[in-house]
Design a protein around this motif. Sequence first.
Motif, PDB file in Angstrom:
ATOM      1  N   MET A 254       0.934  -1.203   0.070  1.00  0.00           N
ATOM      2  CA  MET A 254      -0.064   0.032   0.022  1.00  0.00           C
ATOM      3  C   MET A 254       0.772   1.207   0.137  1.00  0.00           C
ATOM      4  O   MET A 254       0.521   2.215  -0.508  1.00  0.00           O
ATOM      5  N   PHE A 283      -6.397  -5.032  -3.753  1.00  0.00           N
ATOM      6  CA  PHE A 283      -6.420  -3.784  -3.197  1.00  0.00           C
ATOM      7  C   PHE A 283      -6.084  -3.095  -4.581  1.00  0.00           C
ATOM      8  O   PHE A 283      -5.396  -3.063  -5.214  1.00  0.00           O
ATOM      9  N   TYR A 296      -8.625   3.242  -1.041  1.00  0.00           N
ATOM     10  CA  TYR A 296      -8.303   2.081  -1.714  1.00  0.00           C
ATOM     11  C   TYR A 296      -9.761   1.267  -1.495  1.00  0.00           C
ATOM     12  O   TYR A 296     -10.537   1.224  -0.950  1.00  0.00           O
TER      13      TYR A 296
END
Length: 753
Positions: A254, A283, A296
Amino acid sequence: MEKKDLLNRVFLVVVFIIFELVLLYEIGVFYDDESNKILKQSLKKVETQYKTINKSLNNLADSTFIGFIDRPDIKEAFKDRDREKLYNLLNDTYKYLSSLGFKQVHFHLPGNTSFLRMHKPEKYGDNLSSFRYSVEYVNRFKKSIHGLETGRVLPGMRNVYPIFLNEDYIGSVEMSFGIEKVENEIEKIYTDIYTHFLIKKYKFDKTVFDEYKVYYKDSIENQEYVQLKRVANKDFFEAINFNKQFLENIQLNMKEKVAFNLDLALGHSYKEQIKHKHYVVSFLPILNVKEDNTMYFVFYEYNNSLKVIESHRLNKKILFSILLIGIFLFIYQMMRNREITLKAKRYIEKEKAKYKDLMSIASDGIHIMDTNGNVYEANKSFAKMLGYNSKEILSLNVRDFEAKFTEEEIPKKINKLLEMPQTFNTQHRRKDGTVFDVQVSAKKVEIDGEIYLYASTRDITEERNEYKKLEKFIELQDNIVIITNSKQLSFANKKFFQFTGFKTLDNFNKNFQCICDLFVENDRFFHLGKLEENENWIEHIEKLPHSKRVVGILMYDYNLHAFAVTVNKFEDNLYILSFTDITQTMLNHIELEDKTIHDKLTSAYNREYFEQHTPDIIKSFVVDGFSLGIAFLDIDHFKRVNDTFGHDVGDEVLIHFVKTIQKYSRENDILIRWGGEEFILFLRVNSKEGLEKALEHLRKVIELEIFPVIENITCSIGASVYKEDEDIYQTIKRADEAVYVAKNNGRNRVEIN
């Protein structure tokens, strides 16, 4: 044991270990690649899902803005800053839009000040500049904007539009969907996907009012993000327990702000209620309206392929390990037992003796020939069949007893049989010169390293006689009767030749491979176009109900006849098919069917036709870049015609109205009487503008047409373009709504929704 033998065994063990390690490594690399492919496919799927739904919501917002907001009365009320009037004008519309999933309809003044929130009309006058970039952007650049954006309460799919009145800019309006709308749409389409939305915590803390933060909770995947609390799928998400390494993997990816996914089975444990399913977690980073990445979408998709791959990986490791062990043991056995060659020779001799014993007791005639056709071995049954003794039979060549194939054909036939085993019918000649029918099954064999042809021969004279009796019986039938293997005819009766115009079966086979090649492609009949790839057409007909076993065939004079087909199994690969002419019955059926799909008064198609042919209409119109246009035509003041001139004149007007449309519309346009004075017209168009042009032409033609008694009428037309995969009644509804707009705007006009 000698030292040399011991060294050989040690060497064999070392080689086995090396091969085992290399094999396990290659299997691991292969299935890792397969797993990565599935993960990439899954990620591509959810990206496509999100983009598709996002685009459809944008399109819905655009069309809703055009149809419900961008109206003169709405804009006049907004320009006059009359909040009460604006609210009353839109109140019913907003309730309808809420049912479609719209969360907000929010008007803003040019200075980014809230003017009217339809969901909370008592709250207005606050300035949105500091946290609503979408509103500031539209008011500054006078251009619409679409995208995700967090708000003071909830994040949403924002669609903000500039509003102009007589080219004067008067403000903007937001038509937004809650983020749960996207989640619900995805989960509605894909029942095996669970999804939720993540927002960067610092963005959340900065933007959302404190009293609304209770609607959020910390993300289960990353503590730097928050997510909305949801009642739906609560049990699913609470059943997941991530391990530390998996969470670290998520956080690392991320930070890179890229789309990624992971095999969920490798990083968590399940509670009892979902532990037997396998999921992939994806994701997907989402850019907000400022092109910032602070959000997200997370998808949990049921996907059993990875579990299957892991199972295959384990199975392959076990299988190949067993195989290697088997090879090792085999080689070890060879090294240990040096007498294996001698034992093998003894075994071969024993099998030869057994083979000769089997030949001697077989009832069929068995013989073995070399590649030149010389008889190498034959049993007593074969010698007796041809009238020779056991010594004489071994001096023969196949040319001495083969009666059907010529001298030139025999070598070619032997070569074909050496290439592929075959069972075929032929004729043999006895020693006394008489000829009889036989069936031969032949295949290549190897004896002492030499190639031979093994043949088993059966006398089928009695079977052929029975077959000829059957042919005579078939000739007496009044129907067309054939015998076929589904690919080629082997027999046909006189009725067949009278119908097709062919004189002999050879003439027919030169022009066609199968009788099914004559079947006419018509949806009323069975034809080859209805088969799956490599499907047997006779087996398909057998599965059909008797009422559907009907084919259409052109007679030699090109008149179409309908036949009911009866199938009977004759031999292993042969069928007897009977074709009964039911042409007149089919014509009566078609005439009756035609009456049921046409309006009795006007002869236009009716709703029954529409219900039966909707899929075909869509399929034939939406092709090669064209779209399906649907128009609602409503005769203006038709009740006045009936009341003034009577229903008989009204009927004449309806009949003349239909004839006028059919005369001036295009050949492939379809007109349906929907009810009373309402009609629906289906048109193939390449654009909305093309649809409007075609309908405007019809409207003008009707306006100028001279009708019986009343002379002139007009009609109001509302239309819409069919959207791919939507329920066609939604398109009709939009067209119907457009008719009401046309009538409210003065009648005798075309409106496109």
